[in-house]
Design an enzyme around this catalytic site. Structure first.
Site, mmCIF file in Angstrom:
data_model
loop_
_atom_site.group_PDB
_atom_site.id
_atom_site.type_symbol
_atom_site.label_atom_id
_atom_site.label_comp_id
_atom_site.label_asym_id
_atom_site.label_seq_id
_atom_site.Cartn_x
_atom_site.Cartn_y
_atom_site.Cartn_z
ATOM 1 N N ARG A 286 0.835 -1.191 0.000
ATOM 2 C CA ARG A 286 0.000 0.000 0.000
ATOM 3 C C ARG A 286 0.877 1.251 0.000
ATOM 4 O O ARG A 286 1.956 1.262 0.571
ATOM 5 C CB ARG A 286 -0.917 0.027 1.237
ATOM 6 C CG ARG A 286 -2.127 -0.896 1.126
ATOM 7 C CD ARG A 286 -3.038 -0.800 2.340
ATOM 8 N NE ARG A 286 -2.349 -1.227 3.539
ATOM 9 C CZ ARG A 286 -1.812 -0.428 4.434
ATOM 10 N NH1 ARG A 286 -1.938 0.882 4.319
ATOM 11 N NH2 ARG A 286 -1.181 -0.913 5.478
ATOM 12 N N TYR B 171 -1.789 -3.426 -6.622
ATOM 13 C CA TYR B 171 -1.542 -4.096 -5.343
ATOM 14 C C TYR B 171 -2.791 -4.163 -4.466
ATOM 15 O O TYR B 171 -3.511 -3.159 -4.313
ATOM 16 C CB TYR B 171 -0.410 -3.393 -4.565
ATOM 17 C CG TYR B 171 -0.320 -3.953 -3.165
ATOM 18 C CD1 TYR B 171 0.228 -5.222 -2.956
ATOM 19 C CD2 TYR B 171 -0.870 -3.288 -2.077
ATOM 20 C CE1 TYR B 171 0.244 -5.785 -1.689
ATOM 21 C CE2 TYR B 171 -0.859 -3.842 -0.805
ATOM 22 C CZ TYR B 171 -0.301 -5.092 -0.619
ATOM 23 O OH TYR B 171 -0.302 -5.657 0.622
ATOM 24 N N LYS C 18 -9.750 -2.483 1.845
ATOM 25 C CA LYS C 18 -9.473 -1.329 2.693
ATOM 26 C C LYS C 18 -10.279 -0.103 2.261
ATOM 27 O O LYS C 18 -10.732 0.675 3.102
ATOM 28 C CB LYS C 18 -7.974 -1.043 2.728
ATOM 29 C CG LYS C 18 -7.144 -2.193 3.321
ATOM 30 C CD LYS C 18 -7.601 -2.519 4.713
ATOM 31 C CE LYS C 18 -7.128 -3.834 5.271
ATOM 32 N NZ LYS C 18 -5.722 -4.040 5.475
ATOM 33 N N HIS D 198 -10.408 -2.594 11.659
ATOM 34 C CA HIS D 198 -9.316 -3.407 11.113
ATOM 35 C C HIS D 198 -9.013 -4.531 12.116
ATOM 36 O O HIS D 198 -7.992 -4.519 12.785
ATOM 37 C CB HIS D 198 -8.089 -2.503 10.914
ATOM 38 C CG HIS D 198 -6.966 -3.119 10.142
ATOM 39 N ND1 HIS D 198 -5.673 -2.647 10.240
ATOM 40 C CD2 HIS D 198 -6.918 -4.140 9.255
ATOM 41 C CE1 HIS D 198 -4.885 -3.357 9.433
ATOM 42 N NE2 HIS D 198 -5.617 -4.274 8.836
ATOM 43 N N SER E 51 -1.095 -3.480 10.166
ATOM 44 C CA SER E 51 -0.749 -4.350 9.048
ATOM 45 C C SER E 51 0.534 -5.131 9.341
ATOM 46 O O SER E 51 1.504 -4.570 9.847
ATOM 47 C CB SER E 51 -0.560 -3.516 7.791
ATOM 48 O OG SER E 51 -1.739 -2.786 7.541
ATOM 49 N N CYS F 137 1.092 -7.349 11.605
ATOM 50 C CA CYS F 137 1.394 -7.484 13.029
ATOM 51 C C CYS F 137 0.665 -8.664 13.669
ATOM 52 O O CYS F 137 0.500 -8.709 14.886
ATOM 53 C CB CYS F 137 1.088 -6.187 13.767
ATOM 54 S SG CYS F 137 2.230 -4.865 13.320
ATOM 55 N N GLY F 138 0.182 -9.611 12.866
ATOM 56 C CA GLY F 138 -0.237 -10.881 13.448
ATOM 57 C C GLY F 138 -1.722 -11.204 13.470
ATOM 58 O O GLY F 138 -2.116 -12.168 14.137
ATOM 59 N N ASP G 297 -9.068 -9.949 9.057
ATOM 60 C CA ASP G 297 -8.573 -8.591 8.768
ATOM 61 C C ASP G 297 -9.579 -7.485 9.075
ATOM 62 O O ASP G 297 -9.175 -6.405 9.476
ATOM 63 C CB ASP G 297 -8.149 -8.501 7.300
ATOM 64 C CG ASP G 297 -7.243 -7.313 7.005
ATOM 65 O OD1 ASP G 297 -6.242 -7.137 7.716
ATOM 66 O OD2 ASP G 297 -7.526 -6.554 6.042
ATOM 67 N N ARG H 49 2.368 -12.163 -0.678
ATOM 68 C CA ARG H 49 1.071 -12.542 -0.093
ATOM 69 C C ARG H 49 0.457 -13.747 -0.790
ATOM 70 O O ARG H 49 0.779 -14.065 -1.930
ATOM 71 C CB ARG H 49 0.095 -11.361 -0.225
ATOM 72 C CG ARG H 49 0.572 -10.097 0.489
ATOM 73 C CD ARG H 49 -0.423 -9.566 1.437
ATOM 74 N NE ARG H 49 0.142 -8.537 2.307
ATOM 75 C CZ ARG H 49 -0.395 -8.200 3.467
ATOM 76 N NH1 ARG H 49 -1.474 -8.788 3.899
ATOM 77 N NH2 ARG H 49 0.164 -7.266 4.221
HETATM 78 P P1 GTP Z 1 -2.128 -7.670 7.323
HETATM 79 O O1 GTP Z 1 -2.656 -8.698 6.411
HETATM 80 O O2 GTP Z 1 -1.082 -6.806 6.700
HETATM 81 O O3 GTP Z 1 -3.195 -6.821 7.958
HETATM 82 O O4 GTP Z 1 -1.282 -8.425 8.475
HETATM 83 P P2 GTP Z 1 -1.685 -9.314 9.757
HETATM 84 O O5 GTP Z 1 -1.949 -8.433 10.920
HETATM 85 O O6 GTP Z 1 -2.728 -10.298 9.410
HETATM 86 O O7 GTP Z 1 -0.314 -10.078 10.084
HETATM 87 P P3 GTP Z 1 0.105 -11.609 9.883
HETATM 88 O O8 GTP Z 1 -0.621 -12.539 10.798
HETATM 89 O O9 GTP Z 1 0.088 -11.928 8.451
HETATM 90 O O10 GTP Z 1 1.612 -11.561 10.395
HETATM 91 C C1 GTP Z 1 2.576 -10.702 9.838
HETATM 92 C C2 GTP Z 1 3.972 -11.186 10.160
HETATM 93 O O11 GTP Z 1 4.156 -11.291 11.564
HETATM 94 C C3 GTP Z 1 4.266 -12.565 9.589
HETATM 95 O O12 GTP Z 1 5.583 -12.583 9.091
HETATM 96 C C4 GTP Z 1 4.120 -13.481 10.759
HETATM 97 O O13 GTP Z 1 4.905 -14.646 10.645
HETATM 98 C C5 GTP Z 1 4.559 -12.601 11.932
HETATM 99 N N1 GTP Z 1 3.863 -12.969 13.193
HETATM 100 C C6 GTP Z 1 2.529 -13.200 13.350
HETATM 101 N N2 GTP Z 1 2.224 -13.564 14.627
HETATM 102 C C7 GTP Z 1 3.404 -13.538 15.299
HETATM 103 C C8 GTP Z 1 3.758 -13.816 16.675
HETATM 104 O O14 GTP Z 1 2.917 -14.145 17.519
HETATM 105 N N3 GTP Z 1 5.070 -13.661 16.996
HETATM 106 C C9 GTP Z 1 6.017 -13.291 16.079
HETATM 107 N N4 GTP Z 1 7.285 -13.176 16.477
HETATM 108 N N5 GTP Z 1 5.722 -13.043 14.774
HETATM 109 C C10 GTP Z 1 4.436 -13.158 14.396
HETATM 110 C C1 SPV Z 2 -2.894 -4.516 5.267
HETATM 111 O O1 SPV Z 2 -1.940 -3.878 4.772
HETATM 112 O O2 SPV Z 2 -3.401 -4.215 6.371
HETATM 113 C C2 SPV Z 2 -3.454 -5.672 4.558
HETATM 114 C C3 SPV Z 2 -3.039 -5.881 3.188
HETATM 115 O O3 SPV Z 2 -4.304 -6.370 5.088
HETATM 116 S S1 SPV Z 2 -3.884 -4.768 2.170
HETATM 117 O O4 SPV Z 2 -5.081 -5.445 1.658
HETATM 118 O O5 SPV Z 2 -3.007 -4.440 1.064
HETATM 119 O O6 SPV Z 2 -4.285 -3.593 2.879
HETATM 120 MN MN MN Z 3 -4.794 -5.658 7.142
#
Ligand code: GTP
Ligand code: SPV
Ligand code: MN
Length: 586
Positions: free
Chosen positions: A67, A195, A204, A224, A246, A248-249, A273, A364
């Site tokens: 983004r 993207y 979003k 979110h 984003s 952050c897990g 999400d 992704r």
């Molecule tokens: P968006 O789709 O961008 O909104 O992201 P999200 O909040 O769904 O994050 P996602 O679960 O995809 O995790 C993002 C990154 O953080 C990945 O590389 C994961 O492996 C890592 N991650 C997720 N949970 C944890 C955790 O509990 N500990 C650690 N150390 N890393 C984590």
């Molecule tokens: C984020 O960035 O929070 C995502 C991926 O979930 S996107 O759909 O590109 O916003």
């Molecule tokens: Mn997101």
């Protein structure tokens, strides 16, 4: 007579001048046709069809991988309506500027008309959008991420109750890339990017930026947030929603395989999400997941951290900007301890170790929710699931403890409004820089954030038993830079503590920032973690928090007189508690 939708499609075609117009019905046959076209023109690369049936790799333009928050605008008549945290442009100026970029943009190309429902097909809380796009990748992705095609047209009929979104890849030059929102007329214009968050306009752009505006007007919430159900040994399921910025897990928490499964605690996925939440007649807060798929971060995902996702990705999945193995399978950093020989990187070049990552850090997967082994039987409940806990969290190497509980709803809103997190690769720009990201909505709130805080405050009294509010941090590090907490499936231990708090069982220490678990109240059996590490994870350092409290004051000053008074009061109370506690510990 033409319907409002037909008129808008005609008007958009006059502007963009496509060679042909395709109305998407969402069928398998149509998806097969799109796939064939994309394989022919190189948009898709076929993956190993034996081990990854109907899975494809898409390599985006290297300048178009995340983004672009600097190119994302809220276009309202008054600048104040967008507020100090959004980029703003006047609607007339925005249209004058962007219209020429759409003029003739689809010459010689196909225009896809993509009708979609955000939310379960039969939910009263669902809403309809229509995206016009010249990207087959976007059309195919929308089919996974939303209820796309005939179901949406059937629900819409001749009505004008849909959010129109016009999208063109343009020339993919960031100089001519704009993601424009016109919340006053519920319109989206996006040009110059293919993207995810910039181009899949249901996500979003609609489900957060436009929907947050609608939600404020109509008395509900567009957040979110992931939505999960925590099952206890008796089989009872308690639902929770969590906002982390984003990358952050969220996806990982929503789809985790619980480390306490042998004790009867399981996690069920509703969404990963976005949550749309309404006050039901019985006074509960009910959440639906407006999406139908997961657009998840690939790096870091593996059979240990997230076996549910790994299982989900084995068929009918689109991979974007991951690496490619010699046997035609997707690969990313963190999938295996060692990269396989003969890797091709996300740019299509032979990969070797000094060349950086094989997969882009924001690479992704796009996968239907229905693939997930952890999918809740209630994930499409039209009435939504009742939420008992709201969780905020971020990436904070220092400061924030593993978990703490807010004192009440108002304090919980303060905790969400003041959260901060280190930036990630999900948006362009520097990574690892700490910034305020209220409710993980900084890039996604469609109006003045001060008014958004006011809306949150106003929601509490409408709820019979407002959810308890927590803050978590899976990312606290030791002095030598290592994560103190193992994360992933072990995070269920923190969810269990929250459940025990909701049910009045678990102990907690009152600190200036809120209630932190007593070391014995966390279920740690089977986990080797030292007492010292646990103490470090749970520590609340008053002098560090006093610095934080100052920074919060500066952040709040951005909003001038518009900031709701209860947040100023919460800030002052925190200051008071911190100075009393530092006197006490001196
Ligand atoms: P968006 O789709 O961008 O909104 O992201 P999200 O909040 O769904 O994050 P996602 O679960 O995809 O995790 C993002 C990154 O953080 C990945 O590389 C994961 O492996 C890592 N991650 C997720 N949970 C944890 C955790 O509990 N500990 C650690 N150390 N890393 C984590
Ligand atoms: C984020 O960035 O929070 C995502 C991926 O979930 S996107 O759909 O590109 O916003
Ligand atoms: Mn997101």
């Amino acid at each position: 007579m033409s319907t409002p939708l037909e008129s808008w499609v005609e008007e958009s075609a006059r502007l963009t001048k496509p060679a042909k117009i395709v109305w998407c019905d969402g069928s398998v046959a149509e998806n097969d046709r799109l796939t064939d076209e994309m394989l022919r023109d190189g948009t898709f690369i076929e993956l190993n069809q034996r081990t990854y049936p109907r899975c494809y790799l898409h390599r985006s333009n290297p300048n178009d991988v995340a983004r672009t928050e600097g190119l994302t605008f809220i276009c309202t008549r008054e600048k104040e309506t967008a507020g100090p945290t959004n980029n703003w442009m006047a609607p007339s100026e925005a249209k004058e500027k962007i219209r020429p970029l759409f003029d003739g943009a689809m010459k010689g190309r196909t225009m896809y008309v993509v009708p979609y429902i955000m939310g379960p097909v039969n939910s009263p809380y669902s809403k309809i959008g229509v995206e016009i796009t010249d990207s087959a990748y976007v059309a195919a992705s929308m089919r996974i991420m939303s209820r796309m095609g005939k179901a949406a047209l059937d629900r819409l009929g001749g009505s004008d109750d849909f959010v129109p979104g016009l999208h063109s890849l343009g020339d993919l030059n960031p100089e001519r890339r704009f993601i424009m929102h016109f919340p006053e007329e519920k319109l989206i214009w996006s040009v110059g990017s293919g993207y995810g968050g910039n181009a899949l306009l249901g996500k979003k752009c609609f489900a957060l930026r436009i929907a947050s505006w609608m939600a404020r007007d109509q008395g509900w919430m567009a957040e979110h947030m992931l939505i999960l159900g925590l099952e206890d040994p008796s089989g009872k399921v308690t639902y929770m929603a969590a906002a982390f910025p984003s990358a952050c897990g969220k996806t990982n928490l929503a789809m985790m395989v619980s480390a306490l499964e042998s004790q009867g605690y399981r996690v069920w996925t509703i969404g990963d999400d976005i949550a749309w939440m309404h006050v039901a007649e019985d006074g509960t807060l009910r959440a639906i997941n407006p999406e139908a798929g997961f657009f998840g971060v690939a790096p870091g995902t593996n059979a240990k951290t997230n076996p549910n996702v790994m299982a989900a990705l084995r068929h009918d999945t689109i991979f974007t900007n991951v690496g490619l193995t010699q046997s035609g399978e997707p690969w990313w950093e963190g999938m295996d301890p060692e990269p396989p020989a003969g890797l091709i990187d996300w740019n299509g070049r032979q990969w070797s170790a000094p060349n950086g990552a094989a997969a882009h850090p924001n690479s992704r997967y796009t996968v239907p929710a229905s693939h997930s082994p952890s999918l809740s039987s209630r994930w499409e409940d039209p009435a939504g699931v009742p939420i008992s806990a709201l969780i905020f969290g971020g990436r904070r190497a220092r400061l924030a403890p593993l978990v703490y509980e807010a004192r009440d709803w108002q304090h919980g809103v303060f905790v969400g409004a003041t959260m901060a997190s280190e930036t990630t690769a999900a948006a362009t720009g520097a990574v690892g820089v700490s910034r305020r990201d209220p409710m993980a909505m900084l890039p996604f709130c469609g109006y003045n954030m001060a008014d958004y805080f006011g809306h949150w405050l106003a929601m509490g009294p409408k709820l019979k038993n407002p959810p308890k509010v927590f803050h978590v941090n899976w990312f606290r590090r030791s002095a030598d830079g290592k994560f103190l907490w193992p994360g992933y499936g072990e995070n269920v231990r923190v969810l269990k503590w929250m459940l025990d708090r909701i049910e009045g069982r678990a102990g907690a220490n009152d600190t200036p920032i809120g209630c932190v678990p007593t070391p014995n109240s966390l279920t740690l059996d089977g986990l080797s973690i030292s007492r010292d590490t646990l103490a470090e994870l749970l520590a609340v350092n008053s002098s560090d928090w006093s610095e934080e409290e100052q920074a919060v004051g500066q952040f709040f000053n951005k909003f001038d007189g518009r900031l709701p008074a209860p947040l100023r009061q919460e800030h002052a109370s925190l200051g008071g508690r911190l100075s009393r506690s530092s006197v006490a510990t001196k």
